[in-house]
Design a protein around this motif. Structure first.
Motif, short mmCIF file in Angstrom:
data_model
loop_
_atom_site.label_atom_id
_atom_site.label_comp_id
_atom_site.label_asym_id
_atom_site.label_seq_id
_atom_site.Cartn_x
_atom_site.Cartn_y
_atom_site.Cartn_z
N PRO A 203 93.28 18.99 21.36
CA PRO A 203 92.40 17.81 21.24
C PRO A 203 93.10 16.51 21.62
N LYS A 204 94.35 16.31 21.18
CA LYS A 204 95.08 15.10 21.50
C LYS A 204 95.36 15.02 23.00
N ILE A 205 95.73 16.15 23.61
CA ILE A 205 96.00 16.19 25.05
C ILE A 205 94.76 15.82 25.84
N ILE A 206 93.62 16.39 25.43
CA ILE A 206 92.36 16.13 26.13
C ILE A 206 91.95 14.66 25.98
N VAL A 207 92.15 14.10 24.78
CA VAL A 207 91.81 12.69 24.56
C VAL A 207 92.69 11.78 25.43
N ASN A 208 94.00 12.07 25.48
CA ASN A 208 94.91 11.27 26.32
C ASN A 208 94.52 11.34 27.79
N ALA A 209 94.20 12.56 28.26
CA ALA A 209 93.79 12.73 29.64
C ALA A 209 92.48 12.00 29.92
N ALA A 210 91.56 12.05 28.95
CA ALA A 210 90.26 11.38 29.12
C ALA A 210 90.44 9.86 29.19
N LEU A 211 91.32 9.31 28.36
CA LEU A 211 91.56 7.86 28.38
C LEU A 211 92.18 7.43 29.70
N THR A 212 93.15 8.21 30.18
CA THR A 212 93.77 7.89 31.47
C THR A 212 92.75 7.99 32.60
N THR A 213 91.93 9.05 32.56
CA THR A 213 90.91 9.25 33.58
C THR A 213 89.91 8.11 33.58
N ALA A 214 89.49 7.70 32.38
CA ALA A 214 88.52 6.60 32.27
C ALA A 214 89.07 5.32 32.88
N THR A 215 90.34 5.05 32.60
CA THR A 215 90.98 3.86 33.16
C THR A 215 90.99 3.91 34.68
N VAL A 216 91.38 5.07 35.23
CA VAL A 216 91.44 5.24 36.68
C VAL A 216 90.07 5.09 37.31
N LEU A 217 89.05 5.69 36.68
CA LEU A 217 87.69 5.65 37.26
C LEU A 217 87.09 4.25 37.21
N VAL A 218 87.40 3.50 36.15
CA VAL A 218 86.94 2.10 36.10
C VAL A 218 87.56 1.32 37.25
N ILE A 219 88.86 1.53 37.49
CA ILE A 219 89.54 0.84 38.59
C ILE A 219 88.94 1.26 39.93
N ILE A 220 88.68 2.56 40.09
CA ILE A 220 88.08 3.05 41.35
C ILE A 220 86.72 2.39 41.57
N GLY A 221 85.89 2.34 40.52
CA GLY A 221 84.56 1.76 40.65
C GLY A 221 84.57 0.29 40.99
N THR A 222 85.34 -0.48 40.26
CA THR A 222 85.38 -1.94 40.50
C THR A 222 86.10 -2.27 41.80
N ALA A 223 87.15 -1.51 42.13
CA ALA A 223 87.87 -1.75 43.38
C ALA A 223 86.99 -1.43 44.59
N THR A 224 86.16 -0.41 44.46
CA THR A 224 85.25 -0.07 45.55
C THR A 224 84.23 -1.17 45.77
N ALA A 225 83.67 -1.70 44.69
CA ALA A 225 82.71 -2.81 44.81
C ALA A 225 83.40 -4.03 45.41
N PHE A 226 84.62 -4.30 44.97
CA PHE A 226 85.44 -5.40 45.51
C PHE A 226 85.64 -5.21 47.02
N GLY A 227 85.98 -3.97 47.40
CA GLY A 227 86.22 -3.67 48.81
C GLY A 227 84.97 -3.80 49.66
N ARG A 228 83.82 -3.46 49.08
CA ARG A 228 82.57 -3.59 49.84
C ARG A 228 82.22 -5.05 50.10
#
Length: 424
Positions: free
Chosen positions: A266-291
């Motif tokens: 459970p702790k491993i999955i939570v850590n991975a989910a938090l890291t993934t969420a951070t990366v995906l937020v950056i991907i989403g906003t950076a893509t909009a910025f790039g457009r």
């Protein structure tokens, strides 16, 4: 003026210590409001459509695989294996730490994850052996940058998606450059250790010890073989390889090494989910910025400005390299790749650079950003482990920075290093 508002608001938000993903999104929103030419829904749509991609599914799975391996006793076994190879040499522990990071990089795909997993073991061990703490920490921080150069690599996945380039080819192309960077770090570690008199262990390496350590680490060493072999052999895609990596390392941690417990998941999955969420937020906003950049034709203006300085391919690629090194000091690797790839990739291809080779140049460039302040994520992880200040660590990292830049120049002007295994 729109470009000034976009970059100005972004820079101001970064100075105010706003997280980069939020800063990118707010800068995009401010620009939309200022220009009035786009609806406010543009940002929300960008956040959704940018992550609606099958290849991007590899990102959360490689992150999860790295988290599992980090908790499953892999670092110890990888170090023992590396130590049997070089442990009795001058600076043996430092060289073994770099080799361990290289092995772990072929599993995690993340620089900070590599520093955290290896540094927690190696930094105290090196200090106990008489190594200076600043040097010991700098070794691991610099070698941790290999986490994004040696495949699998999350930044390579992002570049492949943004630049419509084969992720499998990028993974194959990253092998030799990663080894070259690792060797450059080993050379400096040896020179410094020789100067300071850091001896290796007194016990001589034996074939029996090497075989035993290799056999003990075999399940970890097989991970990159399975991932790269499967991709290059056409058995599965990079995204499918990420899923297979998760299943494999989970089975290895629970059944073969037995250091991973069900209660740890459970702790491993939570850590991975938090890291993934951070990366995906950056991907989403950076893509909009790039457009926004594309709509305002800013990449074309930058390209024209660079070509107006010189038409010499060597001068242009050196300018791009310098800009990428500066960007890496201030911007997250994922965001940087999404924003600058549409700007620099067309210039590089017009200069005759292979898109795969240029992708490796960009990833190595931005990997150096992991050890350069003020962002320097690896430095912050290393500082947290060793207790050293960022200022002290930044000074100790300078020789490793120089070694990585010299290797970057070699990789840039000798395409064969990246393209050898692709037969180009």
């Amino acid at each position: 003026m729109t470009a000034f508002v976009l970059f100005g608001s972004f820079a101001l938000l970064l100075l105010l210590s706003v997280p980069i993903g939020i800063a990118l999104g707010l800068a995009t929103l401010i620009t939309i409001i200022y220009s009035g030419s786009l609806p406010l829904e543009f940002l929300a749509q960008g956040l959704v459509t940018s992550v609606d991609s099958f290849p991007l599914l590899a990102v959360p799975f490689f992150i999860l695989a790295g988290e599992i391996m980090g908790k499953g006793g892999v670092s110890d076994r990888l170090f023992n294996f590396a130590n049997t190879i070089v442990g009795n040499k001058t600076g043996g522990f430092a060289i073994a730490a770099i080799l361990t990071c290289m092995f772990f990089a072929a599993i995690s795909g993340s620089g900070p994850a590599t520093v955290a997993a290896v540094g927690g073991i190696m930094i105290p061990a090196m200090v106990k052996r008489g190594y200076d703490k600043r040097f010991a920490t700098a070794v691991v921080c610099a070698a941790g940058s290999l986490g994004v150069i040696i495949p699998p690599s999350i930044p390579m996945v992002i570049y492949g998606v943004v630049g419509t380039t084969s992720i499998g080819d990028l993974f194959i192309a990253g092998i030799l450059p990663g080894i070259f960077v690792g060797l450059a770090l080993i050379v400096w570690a040896y020179i410094y250790s020789k100067k300071k008199g850091y001896k290796g262990q007194t016990e001589k390496s034996t074939w029996k010890g090497f075989v035993e350590a290799g056999w003990e680490a075999k399940w970890a060493l097989l991970v990159p073989v399975i991932i790269l072999g499967g991709i290059y052999g056409g058995i599965f895609t990079p995204t499918e390889a990420a899923v297979i990596a998760v299943v494999y390392v989970l089975f290895a941690g629970l059944v073969f090494y037995r250091e991973l417990k069900i209660r740890d998941l459970p702790k491993i999955i939570v850590n991975a989910a938090l890291t993934t969420a951070t990366v995906l937020v950056i991907i989403g906003t950076a893509t909009a910025f790039g457009r926004i950049l594309t709509i305002e034709q800013i990449p074309t203006q930058i390209a024209n400005a660079m070509l107006s300085i010189s038409e010499n391919p060597i001068v242009i690629i050196l300018l791009i390299t310098l800009l990428l090194l500066i960007i890496g000091c201030f911007m997250d690797t994922v965001a940087a790749i999404i924003i600058v790839t549409p700007v620099f990739l067309p210039i590089a291809t017009n200069l005759g650079y292979d898109p795969v080779h240029f992708g490796i140049i960009m990833v190595v460039n931005l990997a150096i950003g992991f050890i350069t302040p003020p962002l320097g994520v690896n430095l912050f992880v290393g500082s947290g482990i060793s207790g050293l200040s960022i200022e002290s660590l930044s000074r100790a990292i300078i020789p490793f920075f120089v070694a990585m830049v010299l290797t970057l120049i070699l990789i840039t002007f000798v395409p064969h290093i990246s393209l050898l295994f692709l037969g180009r």
